[in-house]
Design a protein around this motif. Structure first.
Motif, PDB file in Angstrom:
ATOM      1  N   SER A 147      16.614   1.054 -10.188  1.00  0.00           N
ATOM      2  CA  SER A 147      15.409   0.041 -10.549  1.00  0.00           C
ATOM      3  C   SER A 147      14.101   0.738 -10.722  1.00  0.00           C
ATOM      4  N   PHE A 148      14.319   1.864  -9.886  1.00  0.00           N
ATOM      5  CA  PHE A 148      12.759   3.034  -9.963  1.00  0.00           C
ATOM      6  C   PHE A 148      13.371   3.939  -9.710  1.00  0.00           C
ATOM      7  N   ASP A 149      12.774   4.832 -10.787  1.00  0.00           N
ATOM      8  CA  ASP A 149      13.455   6.000 -10.950  1.00  0.00           C
ATOM      9  C   ASP A 149      12.221   6.978  -9.938  1.00  0.00           C
ATOM     10  N   PHE A 150      10.652   6.641  -9.531  1.00  0.00           N
ATOM     11  CA  PHE A 150      10.309   7.592  -8.562  1.00  0.00           C
ATOM     12  C   PHE A 150       9.535   8.779  -9.552  1.00  0.00           C
ATOM     13  N   LYS A 151       8.945   8.574 -11.250  1.00  0.00           N
ATOM     14  CA  LYS A 151       8.523   9.841 -11.850  1.00  0.00           C
ATOM     15  C   LYS A 151       7.624   9.597 -12.025  1.00  0.00           C
ATOM     16  N   ASP A 152       6.768   8.859 -11.663  1.00  0.00           N
ATOM     17  CA  ASP A 152       5.206   8.766 -11.933  1.00  0.00           C
ATOM     18  C   ASP A 152       4.261   8.905 -10.708  1.00  0.00           C
ATOM     19  N   ILE A 153       3.233   9.540 -10.509  1.00  0.00           N
ATOM     20  CA  ILE A 153       2.572   9.295  -9.615  1.00  0.00           C
ATOM     21  C   ILE A 153       1.648   8.634  -9.687  1.00  0.00           C
ATOM     22  N   GLY A 154       1.302   6.867  -8.704  1.00  0.00           N
ATOM     23  CA  GLY A 154       0.997   5.813  -8.784  1.00  0.00           C
ATOM     24  C   GLY A 154       1.371   5.021  -9.485  1.00  0.00           C
ATOM     25  N   ALA A 155       3.000   4.776  -9.565  1.00  0.00           N
ATOM     26  CA  ALA A 155       3.613   4.001 -10.092  1.00  0.00           C
ATOM     27  C   ALA A 155       3.708   3.613  -9.020  1.00  0.00           C
ATOM     28  N   GLU A 156       3.734   2.019  -8.824  1.00  0.00           N
ATOM     29  CA  GLU A 156       3.975   0.928  -8.135  1.00  0.00           C
ATOM     30  C   GLU A 156       5.000   0.641  -7.242  1.00  0.00           C
ATOM     31  N   TYR A 157       5.082   0.820  -6.418  1.00  0.00           N
ATOM     32  CA  TYR A 157       6.710   0.414  -5.289  1.00  0.00           C
ATOM     33  C   TYR A 157       7.003  -1.257  -5.393  1.00  0.00           C
ATOM     34  N   GLU A 158       6.160  -2.273  -5.147  1.00  0.00           N
ATOM     35  CA  GLU A 158       5.960  -4.094  -5.035  1.00  0.00           C
ATOM     36  C   GLU A 158       7.036  -4.020  -5.607  1.00  0.00           C
ATOM     37  N   THR A 159       5.956  -3.893  -6.988  1.00  0.00           N
ATOM     38  CA  THR A 159       6.778  -4.597  -8.351  1.00  0.00           C
ATOM     39  C   THR A 159       8.377  -4.464  -8.648  1.00  0.00           C
ATOM     40  N   ALA A 160       8.415  -3.123  -8.404  1.00  0.00           N
ATOM     41  CA  ALA A 160       9.873  -2.811  -8.374  1.00  0.00           C
ATOM     42  C   ALA A 160      10.617  -3.072  -7.071  1.00  0.00           C
ATOM     43  N   HIS A 161      10.397  -3.831  -5.892  1.00  0.00           N
ATOM     44  CA  HIS A 161      10.888  -3.984  -4.757  1.00  0.00           C
ATOM     45  C   HIS A 161      11.512  -2.354  -3.987  1.00  0.00           C
ATOM     46  N   VAL A 162      10.850  -2.065  -4.031  1.00  0.00           N
ATOM     47  CA  VAL A 162      11.502  -0.559  -3.375  1.00  0.00           C
ATOM     48  C   VAL A 162      10.814  -0.611  -1.883  1.00  0.00           C
ATOM     49  N   PRO A 163      12.103  -0.105  -1.031  1.00  0.00           N
ATOM     50  CA  PRO A 163      11.792  -0.286   0.737  1.00  0.00           C
ATOM     51  C   PRO A 163      10.843   0.749   0.923  1.00  0.00           C
ATOM     52  N   TYR A 164       9.953   1.390   0.302  1.00  0.00           N
ATOM     53  CA  TYR A 164       9.470   1.991   0.391  1.00  0.00           C
ATOM     54  C   TYR A 164       8.438   2.642   2.300  1.00  0.00           C
ATOM     55  N   ILE A 165       8.482   1.309   3.018  1.00  0.00           N
ATOM     56  CA  ILE A 165       7.729   0.940   4.139  1.00  0.00           C
ATOM     57  C   ILE A 165       8.671   1.908   5.028  1.00  0.00           C
ATOM     58  N   ALA A 166      10.154   1.240   5.190  1.00  0.00           N
ATOM     59  CA  ALA A 166      11.032   1.858   5.325  1.00  0.00           C
ATOM     60  C   ALA A 166      11.451   3.370   5.180  1.00  0.00           C
ATOM     61  N   MET A 167      11.313   3.618   4.114  1.00  0.00           N
ATOM     62  CA  MET A 167      12.147   5.481   3.975  1.00  0.00           C
ATOM     63  C   MET A 167      10.624   6.064   4.456  1.00  0.00           C
ATOM     64  N   ARG A 168       9.270   5.326   4.325  1.00  0.00           N
ATOM     65  CA  ARG A 168       7.874   6.644   4.761  1.00  0.00           C
ATOM     66  C   ARG A 168       8.065   6.433   6.490  1.00  0.00           C
ATOM     67  N   MET A 169       8.416   5.430   7.094  1.00  0.00           N
ATOM     68  CA  MET A 169       8.444   5.315   8.707  1.00  0.00           C
ATOM     69  C   MET A 169       9.633   6.777   9.013  1.00  0.00           C
ATOM     70  N   LEU A 170      10.989   7.196   8.487  1.00  0.00           N
ATOM     71  CA  LEU A 170      11.567   8.323   9.253  1.00  0.00           C
ATOM     72  C   LEU A 170      10.616   9.464   9.509  1.00  0.00           C
ATOM     73  N   PRO A 171      10.136  10.171   8.296  1.00  0.00           N
ATOM     74  CA  PRO A 171       9.045  11.067   8.749  1.00  0.00           C
ATOM     75  C   PRO A 171       8.732  10.585   9.420  1.00  0.00           C
ATOM     76  N   ALA A 172       7.511   8.996   9.668  1.00  0.00           N
ATOM     77  CA  ALA A 172       6.539   9.142  10.565  1.00  0.00           C
ATOM     78  C   ALA A 172       6.979   9.338  12.197  1.00  0.00           C
ATOM     79  N   THR A 173       8.628   7.871  11.962  1.00  0.00           N
ATOM     80  CA  THR A 173       9.214   8.804  12.666  1.00  0.00           C
ATOM     81  C   THR A 173       9.293   9.959  14.020  1.00  0.00           C
ATOM     82  N   PHE A 174       9.775  11.338  13.233  1.00  0.00           N
ATOM     83  CA  PHE A 174       9.819  12.297  12.717  1.00  0.00           C
ATOM     84  C   PHE A 174       8.727  12.846  13.885  1.00  0.00           C
TER      85      PHE A 174
END
Length: 1017
Positions: A147-174
Motif C-alpha cells: 500500500s505504500f512504497d516509500f519511494k519519495d522523501i516527504g511522502a506522507e505516512y498517515e494517509t497510507a496508514h503505515v505504522p511508521y511510529i512502531a517502525m521508528r521505535m525499533l531503532p530508537a529502542t536500540f
C-alpha cells in the motif's frame, strides 16, 4: 606520594619501554560508589576486589556479582541505570512521530521492509539482520505491504496508514539501550561511577546519536551491537583474569567464562549481519585476542595443551559463532524472499531460476538453424539481447576539445544513425526473441523454421539474427556507439524493411569459448552451440568487432537500458553470450532438453556476497551531502535529512561532545608520545600503577577508534557523516576516561562539581541544536547564528522569520464587496504560491498587464496593488508599502498575508496592443476617478482658505482697534475655542483627502498618482 606523571629520574635508563597492552586494564579498588544512606544515616561500605568478582556486598552477593565480568556495581548504581534509561527514553522518543513523512534513507530501508512483507526479492549492499528486525516490527504492527512504497522523501505516512511510529521505535529502542550499556562498559573498565555517568550522558545528549536512532535506519542497531560486542569482550577479559578456583565456578573455562565468550561471538555475528562495517569490530576483538594469546604464549607457567584449549575456545566462539549466525541470517533472508522482484537483474540466471515467478520450462538443448532463441549476456547480468521499435537519435553531435593554446576548437563527430535500438533488457519480453539463420540461404530449404531435419549451429559458423517482432536484423556498421563514443566501438542496431534480404553488415561469426563452456553436462557443447551450456562470442565479419555490452546505461531515449556496442578491442568477459531458451518447430518433443541447475544455499549465498561487494564498490557517484573521513572528527559537515513545513531534520552531532572526544584522542596520542620520550631519558613513569592503568585504558579505546575510523580512508565509495558513529562511540568513552584522569586527584565533591559543569555544557549544546534534531521551531536568525562552521549547510531560508509565524491565527474573510470589473483588473504575477486561490476568494479574471489602457496624453503611472491582509488596517499610507502581518510567510503554502505589486510603465504598454472597448472603458473610469478626487481636494482647499481669511480679518481688526479707540481689544475665550475647533476640522479634512489619494483601504482598488504628486512624496 609523588604524582603519577612526575616519576623520579633514576640513575639507570628505563628498561621497560614496551608499548602498552591494548587489553582492558585490571580492576581497581580505589573507586567511589553510589550508595543509599541507611536508616541510621551511616554510609554502607562498598568493597571491590582486585582480582576476583566474588566479593560480598553487605554480607551477600548482588546480581552484578553473580554476572561476573568485573561489574562490581553498588546498590545505588542500579537506580542510576534506571534513571538513565527513563531520561533516555524521553530524549529518544520525544515527538518520534515527527515528521509524519518519509525521511532520508527511510526511502530504502522502509521500502525493503515493504518488499520483505510481499516476499519480493531485492538486492541491497547491507546484510539483512537490521532490515529483518524492522520488518518484524512492521508486520507485528499490522503493515501488509504494497500500500505504500516509500519511494519519495516527504511522502506522507498517515494517509497510507503505515505504522511508521512502531517502525521508528525499533531503532530508537536500540539507541536507548546504548545509554545504560555505555555506563556498564565504563564501569567494567574500572572507571569511577561519576565517569561512567558522564560518559552515558554524553551518549544520551549527542544530537547525532539521537537523530540517527529516531528514523527507520540501520545505524542504530549497528552501533548498539558494536557497543554490545565490546562490552561482552571486556567482561570476558575481566573474567579471564580471575584465578580459577577448585570448584571451577570462576576463572578460565568456567561456566561464566564460556557465557561471556559466547555472547561476544554472538554479538560479533549480529554487528556483522547489520552492516559490513561490523568487520571493523571483529578486527578490534581479533587484535585483542591475538594480544591475549601472545601473552599466554609468553607465560611459561601455561602448558601447551592449556594454550591449545585457549586457542580453540576463542576460535569456536569468536570465529565459528559469528559465521554461523551470519549464514543463518541469510538463510532466513532467502526463505522470505521467495518471489521474483526488482533485484532479479543483479543475479545470475541460475539464481533467478530459484525464485517463484522467474522459473523456466525445460528447453531444447541443440540450437538449430531456424530456432527461436533468447540470448543473455554472461558477465554484467544486464539481461537479454533486446530490440524495440524505437530509434537512436540522429544528427551530428559536436564536442569542444581544448587546444594547446587554451582556445577551443570544434570537432565534428560522425553522426549517429536513426536505426532501431538494440539494448540489454533485464526482464523477459517478446522483444527478446530472435530467429537464428545461416548467412547463406540453402536453395533446398524453403523455410528454415519448419525444415526437417534441422541443421545444428556449429563453431565458426556465420549466422544472421533476425528480430521477429519488428522484422529487422541485428546489424553493425562504421558508426560510433550512442554513448561510448570511441573509435573502436561501433553502433549496433536492428535494420531492414519489407523486401530487403539484408547485407553483409548483418553477418556475425560464432566463436565458442572453450574456457567458459560447460562440457560436463554435454561433451559436444564445445563443438556445436547448445542451450545454457555453450558460451560463445559473436564477431562481426566486415569490421572484426565483437558484440559487446557493459554497465553503461542509455539515457531516457533508450529507457535507461544497458548499451550494446560492437567492440574491436573488448574485454573477453563482456563479449561472451549464451542462449537461454531455444524453440524449433521441427524438433520432436522427445529431443533432449535442458534447464538451469538449481544452485544450493551456499552457491546462492556466495553469489549474493559477490554482487553486494561489487555493487558497494560501485557507489562512487557524488552525493549532495557526502563527506570524507577527514571532516568527521571536527564535525565539519552534516546531512540534510528532511525539509518541509518550515522545519528541518539535519544530522549534526553535539559540538561539545564531538570536539571533546577528538581532543581526548589527540591528548592521549600526545601524552603517550611524551611518556615514550621520558622513558627514553630514563624516567620510570611506567613504574606507577596509575600511569599504567590509564595508559592501558586509553590504548584499548584508541585502538577501537582507529580500527573503526581509518579504514574509510581506503574507500573510494560514497561516505557520509554517519559512518563515523561507531568510531565516535569509542572516542566518547575515551573523553569520559580523560575526565576520570583529569579529576583523579580531586576530592569527590570537587569532582562532582566539575562533572556538573561538563554536563551543563553538554545539555546547553544539545538544546541549542535540538530544533534540527526534533524538527522543532526555529527562526531564521537563530539558524544563522548557529552556523558556527561555514560548512554547516543546513538551510536557514526554510525557517520562518519569527516564531509567531509557526502558529498562524484564523484569517478573517476577505470582504468581496465592491469588486473591480474584469477590465479594471491587472494580471498579478504570483510571488508566493498558492496565492489568492488558497483563501477561496473568487475574483474576476484579470487581463494581461499589457492590455491595461493608457493614453499618450495621460502623464500618469498606474500602480496596481492586490492585497490580502490578515487585517486591512495594517496597510500604511506610504507608496507601495504594506506591512507584513505577524504570521507572514514566503513559503510555498497559504500565507496569512500575500502582497503583490506590479508597476506598469506607460512606454511598455504603448508598445503592446489591447482591446479597444476595454481601453475606452478603463480610460473613462480612470478619468472619472481623477476628476472626483480633484474636486474633493479643491473643496478641502477652499474650506481651508475661508478659515485662513476669517482669522486674518479678526487679526487685522484687533490691530486697528487700539489706534481708533486707544483701548486694548480683548478676544473672548469662546472665540479662540471656535477658531481652534475650525482650524482642527479643516486640518482633518485636508489630511483625509490626502490619505484617500494615497491608499484605498479596500483591497484590490486602483490608485492613480500623477507625476507631480509622486515628486512631492
Amino acid at each position: 606520594m609523588d604524582h603519577p606523571l612526575r616519576a623520579r629520574k633514576t640513575e639507570s635508563r628505563a628498561t621497560d619501554t614496551r608499548s602498552p597492552s591494548p587489553q582492558p586494564p585490571q580492576p581497581r579498588s580505589d573507586k567511589e560508589s553510589f550508595y543509599v544512606p541507611s536508616a541510621g544515616g551511616a554510609r554502607p561500605t562498598a568493597i571491590y576486589a582486585k582480582g576476583d568478582s566474588q566479593h560480598k556486598h553487605r554480607g551477600r552477593q548482588t546480581v552484578w556479582d553473580r554476572l561476573g565480568g568485573g561489574l562490581n556495581l553498588g546498590k545505588g548504581e542500579t537506580r542510576v541505570l534506571l534513571g538513565l534509561t527513563l531520561l533516555g527514553a524521553v530524549v529518544r522518543f520525544w515527538h518520534i512521530d515527527r515528521p509524519t513523512s518519509v525521511v532520508f534513507d527511510e526511502v530504502h530501508f522502509g521500502g525493503f521492509a515493504n518488499k520483505y512483507i510481499q516476499a519480493r526479492f531485492f538486492m541491497d549492499v547491507h546484510p539483512p539482520l537490521a532490515k529483518l528486525l524492522i520488518t518484524l516490527v512492521a508486520w507485528l504492527s499490522g503493515f501488509k505491504g504494497g500500500s505504500f512504497d516509500f519511494k519519495d522523501i516527504g511522502a506522507e505516512y498517515e494517509t497510507a496508514h503505515v505504522p511508521y511510529i512502531a517502525m521508528r521505535m525499533l531503532p530508537a529502542t536500540f539507541g536507548l539501550a546504548l545509554i545504560p550499556l555505555s555506563y556498564l562498559t565504563l564501569r567494567a573498565l574500572q572507571t569511577r561511577p561519576t565517569t561512567a555517568l558522564l560518559g552515558a550522558l554524553f551518549i544520551m545528549f549527542d544530537n547525532g546519536f539521537i537523530t540517527q536512532s529516531r528514523f527507520i535506519l540501520l545505524d542504530s542497531p549497528l552501533i548498539f551491537f558494536t557497543a554490545l560486542s565490546i562490552f561482552f569482550w571486556i567482561g570476558f577479559s575481566n573474567e579471564n583474569e580471575v584465578p580459577r578456583d577448585r570448584t571451577g565456578r570462576v576463572g578460565p573455562f568456567s561456566r561464566r567464562w564460556w557465557v561471556w565468550l559466547s555472547l561476544t561471538g554472538l554479538s560479533l555475528g549480529a554487528v556483522f549481519s547489520c552492516k559490513w562495517v561490523g568487520l571493523f569490530t571483529i578486527a578490534t576483538v581479533g587484535v585483542l585476542t591475538i594480544v591475549q594469546l601472545w601473552g599466554l604464549l609468553g607465560d611459561l607457567r601455561v602448558p601447551m595443551p592449556l594454550l591449545a584449549r585457549h586457542f580453540m575456545a576463542r576460535a569456536i566462539c569468536l570465529i565459528g559463532i559469528p559465521i554461523t549466525f551470519y549464514l543463518w541470517i541469510f538463510a532466513v533472508h532467502f526463505a522470505i524472499l521467495r518471489n521474483s522482484g526488482e533485484g532479479d537483474g543483479f543475479m545470475s540466471s541460475e539464481f533467478q531460476h530459484t525464485l517463484d515467478g522467474h522459473g523456466m520450462e525445460d528447453t531444447f538443448a541443440d540450437v538449430m538453424v531456424g530456432s527461436h532463441i533468447t540470448l543473455r549476456h554472461l558477465n554484467t547480468q544486464g539481461g537479454y539481447l533486446h530490440s524495440h521499435p524505437h530509434t537512436y537519435p540522429g544528427g551530428s553531435k559536436r564536442s569542444f576539445i581544448s587546444a594547446s593554446s587554451n582556445s577551443k576548437k570544434r570537432k565534428l563527430i560522425k553522426s549517429h544513425s536513426t536505426e532501431q535500438q538494440v539494448t540489454l533488457y533485464p526482464h523477459r519480453d517478446d522483444n527478446n526473441v530472435w530467429l537464428i539463420l545461416n548467412s547463406t540461404k540453402n536453395p533446398d530449404v524453403n523455410d528454415p523454421e519448419t525444415h526437417s531435419p534441422p541443421t545444428p549451429i556449429m563453431d565458426r559458423q556465420t549466422v544472421v539474427l533476425h528480430h521477429i517482432s519488428t522484422n529487422k536484423k541485428l546489424h553493425s556498421h562504421d558508426v560510433r556507439a550512442p554513448i561510448t563514443e570511441v573509435d573502436y566501438q561501433n553502433e549496433v542496431s536492428a535494420y531492414g524493411f519489407d523486401g530487403f534480404e539484408g547485407d553483409a553488415n548483418d553477418h556475425f561469426q560464432v566463436e565458442i569459448d572453450q574456457l567458459h563452456t560447460d562440457t560436463k553436462g554435454a561433451s559436444d557443447a564445445g563443438k556445436r552451440v547448445q542451450t545454457l551450456r555453450t558460451r560463445f562470442r559473436l564477431r562481426h565479419l566486415l569490421t572484426g568487432c565483437y558484440l559487446f555490452s557493459h554497465k553503461t546505461k542509455l539515457p531516457d531515449w533508450g529507457f535507461e537500458q544497458q548499451e550494446v556496442t560492437c567492440n574491436k578491442n573488448p574485454s573477453k568477459e563482456n563479449s561472451i553470450w549464451f542462449i537461454e531458451t531455444n524453440e524449433h518447430a521441427a524438433l520432436p518433443s522427445t529431443s533432449r532438453k535442458v534447464n538451469y541447475r538449481r544452485p544450493g544455499f551456499f552457491a546462492k549465498f556466495w553469489e549474493l556476497q559477490v554482487v553486494m561487494w561489487q555493487t558497494n564498490a560501485g557507489l562512487t557517484d557524488r552525493h549532495a551531502y557526502d563527506s570524507r573521513p577527514n571532516a568527521w572528527p571536527l564535525l565539519r559537515r552534516g546531512i540534510n535529512f528532511w525539509v518541509k513545513d518550515h522545519r528541518q531534520i539535519y544530522l549534526i552531532g553535539n559540538p561539545f561532545v564531538w570536539w571533546s572526544s577528538t581532543l581526548a584522542v589527540l591528548a592521549y596520542l600526545g601524552t603517550r608520545a611524551l611518556l615514550i620520550l621520558r622513558a627514553q631519558r630514563g624516567f620510570q613513569d611506567f613504574g606507577h600503577s596509575t600511569v599504567v592503568f590509564y595508559d592501558q585504558l586509553g590504548a584499548f579505546l584508541v585502538l577501537g577508534w582507529f580500527l573503526h575510523y581509518f579504514p574509510f580512508y581506503l574507500m573510494s565509495r560514497q561516505l557520509f557523516l554517519h559512518h563515523y558513529f561507531p568510531a565516535l562511540y569509542f572516542a566518547v568513552l575515551l573523553s569520559a576516561c580523560g575526565f576520570d584522569l583529569a579529576t583523579s586527584a580531586l576530592k569527590p565533591r570537587i569532582r562532582l562539581q566539575a562533572a556538573l559543569v561538563v554536563i551543563v555544557l553538554t545539555l546547553a549544546s544539545w538544546w541549542y541544536f535540538s530544533p534540527l534534531t526534533y524538527a522543532g521551531v526555529w527562526t531564521r536568525g537563530q539558524c544563522e547564528s548557529a552556523k558556527w562552521l561555514k560548512n554547516w549547510d543546513f538551510s536557514c531560508a526554510d525557517f520562518h522569520v519569527t516564531k509567531a509565524e509557526y502558529y498562524p491565527s484564523h484569517l478573517p474573510e476577505i470582504d468581496p464587496l465592491n469588486p473591480l470589473p474584469a477590465a479594471a483588473t491587472a494580471t498579478i504575477t504570483e510571488a508566493v504560491a498558492p496565492g489568492q486561490n488558497a483563501f477561496h476568494v473568487e475574483e474576476p479574471k484579470a487581463p494581461k498587464s499589457s492590455e491595461i489602457p493608457l493614453k499618450e496624453t495621460d502623464d500618469v503611472d498606474v500602480v496596481v496593488e492586490s492585497t490580502i491582509a490578515a487585517d486591512p488596517r495594517q496597510v500604511k499610507d506610504d507608496v507601495g508599502a504594506v506591512p507584513a502581518a505577524p504570521g507572514a510567510t514566503t513559503a510555498v503554502e497559504p500565507a496569512p498575508e500575500i502582497v503583490v505589486e506590479k508597476v506598469v510603465e506607460k512606454e511598455r504598454y504603448e508598445e503592446s496592443g489591447g482591446d479597444e472597448e476595454e481601453d475606452a472603458e478603463f480610460a473613462a473610469m480612470a478619468a472619472r476617478m481623477r476628476v472626483k478626487q480633484e474636486e474633493r481636494l479643491a473643496e478641502g482647499k477652499a474650506q481651508a482658505a475661508e478659515v485662513e481669511a476669517a482669522k486674518g480679518k479678526k487679526k487685522a481688526a484687533a490691530a486697528e482697534a487700539p489706534r481708533r479707540k486707544k483701548v486694548p481689544v480683548v478676544v473672548e475665550p469662546e472665540e479662540e475655542e471656535e477658531d481652534a475647533e475650525l482650524e482642527a476640522e479643516v486640518e482633518k479634512v485636508v489630511a483625509a483627502e490626502e490619505e484617500e489619494e494615497e491608499v484605498d483601504p479596500v483591497p484590490g482598488r486602483l490608485r492613480i498618482v500623477d507625476d507631480e504628486e509622486e515628486e512631492e512624496e
